[in-house]
Design a protein around this motif. Structure first.
Motif, PDB file in Angstrom:
ATOM      1  N   ASP A   1       0.811  -1.213   0.000  1.00  0.00           N
ATOM      2  CA  ASP A   1       0.000   0.000   0.000  1.00  0.00           C
ATOM      3  C   ASP A   1       0.847   1.267   0.000  1.00  0.00           C
ATOM      4  OD1 ASP A   1       0.941   0.079   2.600  1.00  0.00           O
ATOM      5  OD2 ASP A   1      -0.992  -0.285   3.527  1.00  0.00           O
ATOM      6  N   GLY A   2       2.163   1.144   0.297  1.00  0.00           N
ATOM      7  CA  GLY A   2       3.064   2.286   0.221  1.00  0.00           C
ATOM      8  C   GLY A   2       3.108   3.150   1.460  1.00  0.00           C
ATOM      9  N   TYR A   3       2.441   2.731   2.543  1.00  0.00           N
ATOM     10  CA  TYR A   3       2.380   3.602   3.714  1.00  0.00           C
ATOM     11  C   TYR A   3       3.162   3.096   4.911  1.00  0.00           C
ATOM     12  CZ  TYR A   3      -1.074   6.174   1.128  1.00  0.00           C
ATOM     13  OH  TYR A   3      -1.692   6.923   0.167  1.00  0.00           O
ATOM     14  N   ALA A   4       3.617   1.855   4.886  1.00  0.00           N
ATOM     15  CA  ALA A   4       4.354   1.309   6.024  1.00  0.00           C
ATOM     16  C   ALA A   4       5.766   0.904   5.593  1.00  0.00           C
ATOM     17  CB  ALA A   4       3.608   0.104   6.596  1.00  0.00           C
ATOM     18  N   TRP A   5       6.465   1.809   4.954  1.00  0.00           N
ATOM     19  CA  TRP A   5       7.794   1.507   4.432  1.00  0.00           C
ATOM     20  C   TRP A   5       8.876   1.877   5.434  1.00  0.00           C
ATOM     21  CZ3 TRP A   5      10.851   5.821   4.057  1.00  0.00           C
ATOM     22  CH2 TRP A   5      10.201   7.062   4.000  1.00  0.00           C
ATOM     23  N   LEU A  13      22.482  11.775   3.393  1.00  0.00           N
ATOM     24  CA  LEU A  13      21.139  11.936   2.833  1.00  0.00           C
ATOM     25  C   LEU A  13      20.117  11.920   3.955  1.00  0.00           C
ATOM     26  CD1 LEU A  13      21.183   9.443  -0.176  1.00  0.00           C
ATOM     27  CD2 LEU A  13      21.311  11.927  -0.279  1.00  0.00           C
ATOM     28  N   THR A  14      19.020  12.633   3.745  1.00  0.00           N
ATOM     29  CA  THR A  14      17.904  12.607   4.675  1.00  0.00           C
ATOM     30  C   THR A  14      16.651  12.284   3.882  1.00  0.00           C
ATOM     31  OG1 THR A  14      18.954  14.346   5.984  1.00  0.00           O
ATOM     32  CG2 THR A  14      16.625  13.942   6.387  1.00  0.00           C
ATOM     33  N   LEU A  15      15.851  11.363   4.394  1.00  0.00           N
ATOM     34  CA  LEU A  15      14.595  10.999   3.741  1.00  0.00           C
ATOM     35  C   LEU A  15      13.446  11.590   4.544  1.00  0.00           C
ATOM     36  CD1 LEU A  15      15.313   7.233   3.013  1.00  0.00           C
ATOM     37  CD2 LEU A  15      15.759   9.193   1.557  1.00  0.00           C
ATOM     38  N   LYS A  16      12.537  12.259   3.849  1.00  0.00           N
ATOM     39  CA  LYS A  16      11.389  12.861   4.512  1.00  0.00           C
ATOM     40  C   LYS A  16      10.110  12.327   3.890  1.00  0.00           C
ATOM     41  CE  LYS A  16      13.717  17.168   5.655  1.00  0.00           C
ATOM     42  NZ  LYS A  16      13.680  18.629   5.585  1.00  0.00           N
ATOM     43  N   ASP A  17       9.233  11.793   4.739  1.00  0.00           N
ATOM     44  CA  ASP A  17       7.926  11.317   4.281  1.00  0.00           C
ATOM     45  C   ASP A  17       7.042  12.540   4.075  1.00  0.00           C
ATOM     46  OD1 ASP A  17       5.452  10.173   3.864  1.00  0.00           O
ATOM     47  OD2 ASP A  17       5.607   8.788   5.561  1.00  0.00           O
ATOM     48  N   VAL A  18       6.613  12.763   2.836  1.00  0.00           N
ATOM     49  CA  VAL A  18       5.783  13.936   2.541  1.00  0.00           C
ATOM     50  C   VAL A  18       4.316  13.567   2.366  1.00  0.00           C
ATOM     51  CG1 VAL A  18       7.660  15.306   1.581  1.00  0.00           C
ATOM     52  CG2 VAL A  18       6.351  13.816   0.070  1.00  0.00           C
ATOM     53  N   GLY A  19       3.960  12.342   2.729  1.00  0.00           N
ATOM     54  CA  GLY A  19       2.568  11.903   2.662  1.00  0.00           C
ATOM     55  C   GLY A  19       2.215  11.239   1.342  1.00  0.00           C
ATOM     56  N   ASP A  20       1.096  10.548   1.328  1.00  0.00           N
ATOM     57  CA  ASP A  20       0.597   9.838   0.148  1.00  0.00           C
ATOM     58  C   ASP A  20       1.619   8.862  -0.421  1.00  0.00           C
ATOM     59  OD1 ASP A  20      -1.896  11.062   0.219  1.00  0.00           O
ATOM     60  OD2 ASP A  20      -1.190  12.761  -0.999  1.00  0.00           O
TER      61      ASP A  20
END
Length: 108
Positions: A1-5, A13-20
């Motif tokens: 579903d792409g939401y529990a990664w 590097l920094t990873l930021k969850d931007v939603g969706d």
């Protein structure tokens, strides 16, 4: 579903969850040598990796874009005794463009 990664990445590097299910990758400024790494994303039983590369200072010429001429060893001329002549490899400068970075001093 792409939401529990989950993800792992290099420390620069920094990873930021931007939603969706979208991710923004932010890279720190690099004043050092060229660097590479991988970002590995995992969700459930699926994983994928992304190879990343960031430009940086050429380690062959230390960012100057030039190296010592290999024909004259930096003297600007070659030969012995009366057979001394200007170096044709560097036009008497003792330096030539770095072949690794193309003379830019930066590796992409």
């Amino acid at each position: 579903d792409g939401y529990a990664w989950e993800a792992t990445c290099p420390e620069w590097l920094t990873l930021k969850d931007v939603g969706d299910g979208k991710v923004r990758i932010v890279c720190q400024k690099n004043d050092e040598a060229h660097r590479t790494g991988s970002i590995i994303f995992k969700e459930d039983n699926v994983s994928t990796s992304i190879f990343v590369s960031q430009a940086g200072k050429c380690t062959n010429c230390n960012g100057s874009g030039e190296i010592t001429c290999s024909m004259c060893y930096g003297t600007g001329h070659s030969g012995y005794g009366i057979f001394y002549s200007p170096c044709i490899g560097c036009a008497e400068t003792g330096r030539v463009g770095c072949p690794y970075c193309g003379g830019d001093g930066v590796v992409e």
